[in-house]
Design a protein around this motif. Structure first.
Motif, PDB file in Angstrom:
ATOM      1  N   GLU A  57     -29.968  19.856   8.275  1.00  0.00           N
ATOM      2  CA  GLU A  57     -30.765  18.712   8.740  1.00  0.00           C
ATOM      3  C   GLU A  57     -31.801  19.150   9.759  1.00  0.00           C
ATOM      4  O   GLU A  57     -32.949  18.685   9.729  1.00  0.00           O
ATOM      5  CB  GLU A  57     -29.839  17.651   9.320  1.00  0.00           C
ATOM      6  CG  GLU A  57     -28.950  16.980   8.266  1.00  0.00           C
ATOM      7  CD  GLU A  57     -27.938  16.031   8.872  1.00  0.00           C
ATOM      8  OE1 GLU A  57     -27.759  16.054  10.111  1.00  0.00           O
ATOM      9  OE2 GLU A  57     -27.299  15.268   8.097  1.00  0.00           O
ATOM     10  N   TRP A  58     -31.414  20.051  10.654  1.00  0.00           N
ATOM     11  CA  TRP A  58     -32.356  20.541  11.662  1.00  0.00           C
ATOM     12  C   TRP A  58     -33.516  21.285  10.991  1.00  0.00           C
ATOM     13  O   TRP A  58     -34.684  21.083  11.328  1.00  0.00           O
ATOM     14  CB  TRP A  58     -31.636  21.461  12.638  1.00  0.00           C
ATOM     15  CG  TRP A  58     -32.516  21.958  13.747  1.00  0.00           C
ATOM     16  CD1 TRP A  58     -32.752  21.359  14.950  1.00  0.00           C
ATOM     17  CD2 TRP A  58     -33.311  23.162  13.737  1.00  0.00           C
ATOM     18  NE1 TRP A  58     -33.624  22.111  15.691  1.00  0.00           N
ATOM     19  CE2 TRP A  58     -33.983  23.219  14.970  1.00  0.00           C
ATOM     20  CE3 TRP A  58     -33.501  24.186  12.816  1.00  0.00           C
ATOM     21  CZ2 TRP A  58     -34.831  24.272  15.308  1.00  0.00           C
ATOM     22  CZ3 TRP A  58     -34.361  25.234  13.142  1.00  0.00           C
ATOM     23  CH2 TRP A  58     -35.007  25.273  14.379  1.00  0.00           C
ATOM     24  N   ALA A  59     -33.182  22.153  10.028  1.00  0.00           N
ATOM     25  CA  ALA A  59     -34.212  22.933   9.344  1.00  0.00           C
ATOM     26  C   ALA A  59     -35.168  22.038   8.574  1.00  0.00           C
ATOM     27  O   ALA A  59     -36.386  22.263   8.563  1.00  0.00           O
ATOM     28  CB  ALA A  59     -33.556  23.943   8.404  1.00  0.00           C
ATOM     29  N   GLN A  60     -34.640  21.007   7.949  1.00  0.00           N
ATOM     30  CA  GLN A  60     -35.489  20.091   7.185  1.00  0.00           C
ATOM     31  C   GLN A  60     -36.461  19.351   8.091  1.00  0.00           C
ATOM     32  O   GLN A  60     -37.606  19.074   7.707  1.00  0.00           O
ATOM     33  CB  GLN A  60     -34.616  19.116   6.405  1.00  0.00           C
ATOM     34  CG  GLN A  60     -33.917  19.782   5.216  1.00  0.00           C
ATOM     35  CD  GLN A  60     -32.771  18.961   4.644  1.00  0.00           C
ATOM     36  OE1 GLN A  60     -32.387  17.939   5.218  1.00  0.00           O
ATOM     37  NE2 GLN A  60     -32.204  19.415   3.531  1.00  0.00           N
ATOM     38  N   ARG A  61     -36.038  19.064   9.303  1.00  0.00           N
ATOM     39  CA  ARG A  61     -36.941  18.388  10.255  1.00  0.00           C
ATOM     40  C   ARG A  61     -38.076  19.295  10.707  1.00  0.00           C
ATOM     41  O   ARG A  61     -39.132  18.817  11.108  1.00  0.00           O
ATOM     42  CB  ARG A  61     -36.154  17.909  11.474  1.00  0.00           C
ATOM     43  CG  ARG A  61     -35.199  16.739  11.189  1.00  0.00           C
ATOM     44  CD  ARG A  61     -34.754  16.077  12.472  1.00  0.00           C
ATOM     45  NE  ARG A  61     -33.997  16.960  13.337  1.00  0.00           N
ATOM     46  CZ  ARG A  61     -32.676  17.115  13.290  1.00  0.00           C
ATOM     47  NH1 ARG A  61     -31.963  16.450  12.377  1.00  0.00           N
ATOM     48  NH2 ARG A  61     -32.059  17.923  14.116  1.00  0.00           N
ATOM     49  N   GLN A  62     -37.853  20.615  10.620  1.00  0.00           N
ATOM     50  CA  GLN A  62     -38.892  21.553  11.063  1.00  0.00           C
ATOM     51  C   GLN A  62     -40.012  21.687  10.038  1.00  0.00           C
ATOM     52  O   GLN A  62     -41.128  22.081  10.377  1.00  0.00           O
ATOM     53  CB  GLN A  62     -38.294  22.938  11.336  1.00  0.00           C
ATOM     54  CG  GLN A  62     -37.099  22.945  12.260  1.00  0.00           C
ATOM     55  CD  GLN A  62     -37.314  22.166  13.534  1.00  0.00           C
ATOM     56  OE1 GLN A  62     -38.250  22.430  14.282  1.00  0.00           O
ATOM     57  NE2 GLN A  62     -36.439  21.198  13.797  1.00  0.00           N
ATOM     58  N   GLY A  63     -39.710  21.364   8.762  1.00  0.00           N
ATOM     59  CA  GLY A  63     -40.721  21.483   7.707  1.00  0.00           C
ATOM     60  C   GLY A  63     -41.003  22.933   7.355  1.00  0.00           C
ATOM     61  O   GLY A  63     -40.221  23.831   7.644  1.00  0.00           O
ATOM     62  N   GLY A  64     -42.144  23.178   6.729  1.00  0.00           N
ATOM     63  CA  GLY A  64     -42.536  24.525   6.341  1.00  0.00           C
ATOM     64  C   GLY A  64     -42.200  24.831   4.893  1.00  0.00           C
ATOM     65  O   GLY A  64     -41.657  23.994   4.165  1.00  0.00           O
ATOM     66  N   ASP A  65     -42.533  26.060   4.468  1.00  0.00           N
ATOM     67  CA  ASP A  65     -42.294  26.460   3.082  1.00  0.00           C
ATOM     68  C   ASP A  65     -40.815  26.782   2.873  1.00  0.00           C
ATOM     69  O   ASP A  65     -39.997  26.710   3.797  1.00  0.00           O
ATOM     70  CB  ASP A  65     -43.181  27.642   2.693  1.00  0.00           C
ATOM     71  CG  ASP A  65     -42.962  28.871   3.577  1.00  0.00           C
ATOM     72  OD1 ASP A  65     -41.885  28.985   4.192  1.00  0.00           O
ATOM     73  OD2 ASP A  65     -43.872  29.713   3.650  1.00  0.00           O
ATOM     74  N   SER A  66     -40.480  27.137   1.624  1.00  0.00           N
ATOM     75  CA  SER A  66     -39.070  27.338   1.282  1.00  0.00           C
ATOM     76  C   SER A  66     -38.446  28.488   2.071  1.00  0.00           C
ATOM     77  O   SER A  66     -37.279  28.411   2.478  1.00  0.00           O
ATOM     78  CB  SER A  66     -38.929  27.603  -0.225  1.00  0.00           C
ATOM     79  OG  SER A  66     -39.689  28.733  -0.610  1.00  0.00           O
ATOM     80  N   GLN A  67     -39.204  29.559   2.303  1.00  0.00           N
ATOM     81  CA  GLN A  67     -38.648  30.686   3.052  1.00  0.00           C
ATOM     82  C   GLN A  67     -38.406  30.310   4.511  1.00  0.00           C
ATOM     83  O   GLN A  67     -37.398  30.698   5.108  1.00  0.00           O
ATOM     84  CB  GLN A  67     -39.565  31.907   2.972  1.00  0.00           C
ATOM     85  CG  GLN A  67     -38.961  33.163   3.583  1.00  0.00           C
ATOM     86  CD  GLN A  67     -37.592  33.508   3.013  1.00  0.00           C
ATOM     87  OE1 GLN A  67     -37.402  33.559   1.801  1.00  0.00           O
ATOM     88  NE2 GLN A  67     -36.618  33.756   3.885  1.00  0.00           N
ATOM     89  N   SER A  68     -39.321  29.529   5.084  1.00  0.00           N
ATOM     90  CA  SER A  68     -39.138  29.059   6.464  1.00  0.00           C
ATOM     91  C   SER A  68     -37.908  28.173   6.561  1.00  0.00           C
ATOM     92  O   SER A  68     -37.146  28.242   7.535  1.00  0.00           O
ATOM     93  CB  SER A  68     -40.371  28.288   6.928  1.00  0.00           C
ATOM     94  OG  SER A  68     -41.500  29.128   6.989  1.00  0.00           O
ATOM     95  N   LEU A  69     -37.710  27.339   5.533  1.00  0.00           N
ATOM     96  CA  LEU A  69     -36.548  26.452   5.517  1.00  0.00           C
ATOM     97  C   LEU A  69     -35.256  27.263   5.512  1.00  0.00           C
ATOM     98  O   LEU A  69     -34.322  26.981   6.286  1.00  0.00           O
ATOM     99  CB  LEU A  69     -36.606  25.544   4.291  1.00  0.00           C
ATOM    100  CG  LEU A  69     -35.497  24.499   4.165  1.00  0.00           C
ATOM    101  CD1 LEU A  69     -35.560  23.495   5.299  1.00  0.00           C
ATOM    102  CD2 LEU A  69     -35.576  23.794   2.814  1.00  0.00           C
ATOM    103  N   LEU A  70     -35.184  28.296   4.646  1.00  0.00           N
ATOM    104  CA  LEU A  70     -33.990  29.135   4.578  1.00  0.00           C
ATOM    105  C   LEU A  70     -33.746  29.862   5.898  1.00  0.00           C
ATOM    106  O   LEU A  70     -32.625  29.924   6.393  1.00  0.00           O
ATOM    107  CB  LEU A  70     -34.126  30.154   3.453  1.00  0.00           C
ATOM    108  CG  LEU A  70     -33.952  29.639   2.026  1.00  0.00           C
ATOM    109  CD1 LEU A  70     -34.250  30.758   1.040  1.00  0.00           C
ATOM    110  CD2 LEU A  70     -32.542  29.115   1.808  1.00  0.00           C
TER     111      LEU A  70
END
Length: 317
Positions: A57-70
């Motif tokens: 949930e925290w990562a999804q709030r940060q946004g960005g591309d798929s690699q940033s999400l991972l």
């Protein structure tokens, strides 16, 4: 008679080599260490599922591309685990940078700063964190910069005297020489040799590093790691710190025989006095096939487990 674990704690700072919070509660170490392999194991424990959800949930709030999400998911999960462990222990938690950055000084520095910022966002000061970095030349160079910024580092995957000297020259806070993996290599190389007790090459390596540091006046802490049996731990009793898996702590807890101190800060002898250049470091590693092979193997293994952790975190719940 006190248990050998209690006797050890009287002369050596005992660190938990696990991400298992229940084990940490049981054995009450001062510090704890984690790495991608331990985090991958922790991710499979039911108790940690809320932390996985929170990290996603925290990562999804940060946004960005798929690699940033991972990247954000795995970093946040490591920090969430670290926060839970810090609620139990009085000391520090070691959190590791991505092993795939082991040969990129700038990227290692940037991820270390990111991890520290994430901890500070949760109200945890950098004085309770050690950033774990592989003991490559690039990693040691990154640690030198981070230490100057007040970010203390734990240089891991350390197999040679050359690596240890370079780490001390860089002013790193702590090193983690891997005792058991050194033994593994020598057992495979010389299967008929007696490598037990004081003849254990991993024990000999850490003893040499410890004695050199004390004689030379280095402040870098020596923390033996990656043990295969409790005899290795007994042979290094008195080392600054030892990071021990729960199963081996349990064995020490069940033994009440006297434990002899094997390492003392007064008994060291200076082996080398001048700082190593990059060329000298690389040549020293080139001349040590065990250290070269085990460092490369360790980086690959941690990178594989980092990818597995990313894949686990990327699955929909």
């Amino acid at each position: 008679m006190a248990t050998q674990l209690d006797q050890l704690k009287a002369i050596t700072t005992v660190v938990a080599d696990t991400g298992d919070i229940e084990a940490i509660r049981t054995f009450k170490p001062v510090d704890a260490t984690t790495n991608p392999s331990l985090l991958l194991k922790a991710a499979g424990i039911a108790e940690y599922q809320p932390l996985l959800t929170s990290a996603k949930e925290w990562a999804q709030r940060q946004g960005g591309d798929s690699q940033s999400l991972l990247s954000n998911m795995t970093d946040r999960f490591a920090v969430e685990i670290g926060r839970e462990i810090l609620k139990i222990i009085p000391g520090r938690i070691s959190t590791e940078v991505d092993a795939r950055l082991s040969f990129d000084t700038t990227a290692t520095i940037n991820q270390a700063r990111k991890l520290i910022a994430m901890y500070e966002e949760l109200g945890i000061g950098r004085e309770r964190i050690l950033i774990k970095i592989a003991s490559t030349w690039e990693g040691i160079s990154a640690a030198k910069t981070l230490e100057q910024e007040g970010v203390n580092c734990n240089l891991t995957l350390l197999f040679s005297f050359t690596q240890a000297v370079a780490c001390a020259d860089a002013g790193t806070y702590l090193i983690s020489p891997f005792v058991g993996r050194i033994l593994d290599w020598h057992k495979k190389s010389t299967p008929d040799a007696d490598l037990s007790g004081p003849a254990d090459p991993g024990v000999q390596s850490v003893s040499k590093i410890y004695n050199h540091y004390k004689a030379s006046g280095y402040n870098t802490i020596v923390m033996g790691a990656s043990f295969r049996n409790i005899e290795e731990i007994r042979q290094l009793a008195g080392c600054d710190r030892l990071t021990i898996a729960p199963a081996l702590m349990q064995e020490l807890q069940q033994c009440e025989l006297p434990l002899q101190r094997m390492l003392n800060p007064e008994q060291g002898s200076i082996s080398q006095e001048t700082p190593l250049s990059e060329g000298q470091f690389r040549w020293g590693m080139n001349e040590d096939p065990m250290a070269t092979e085990k460092l490369a193997e360790g980086i690959r293994k941690f990178a594989e487990d980092q990818i597995k952790l990313e894949q686990l975190l990327s699955k929909p719940q």
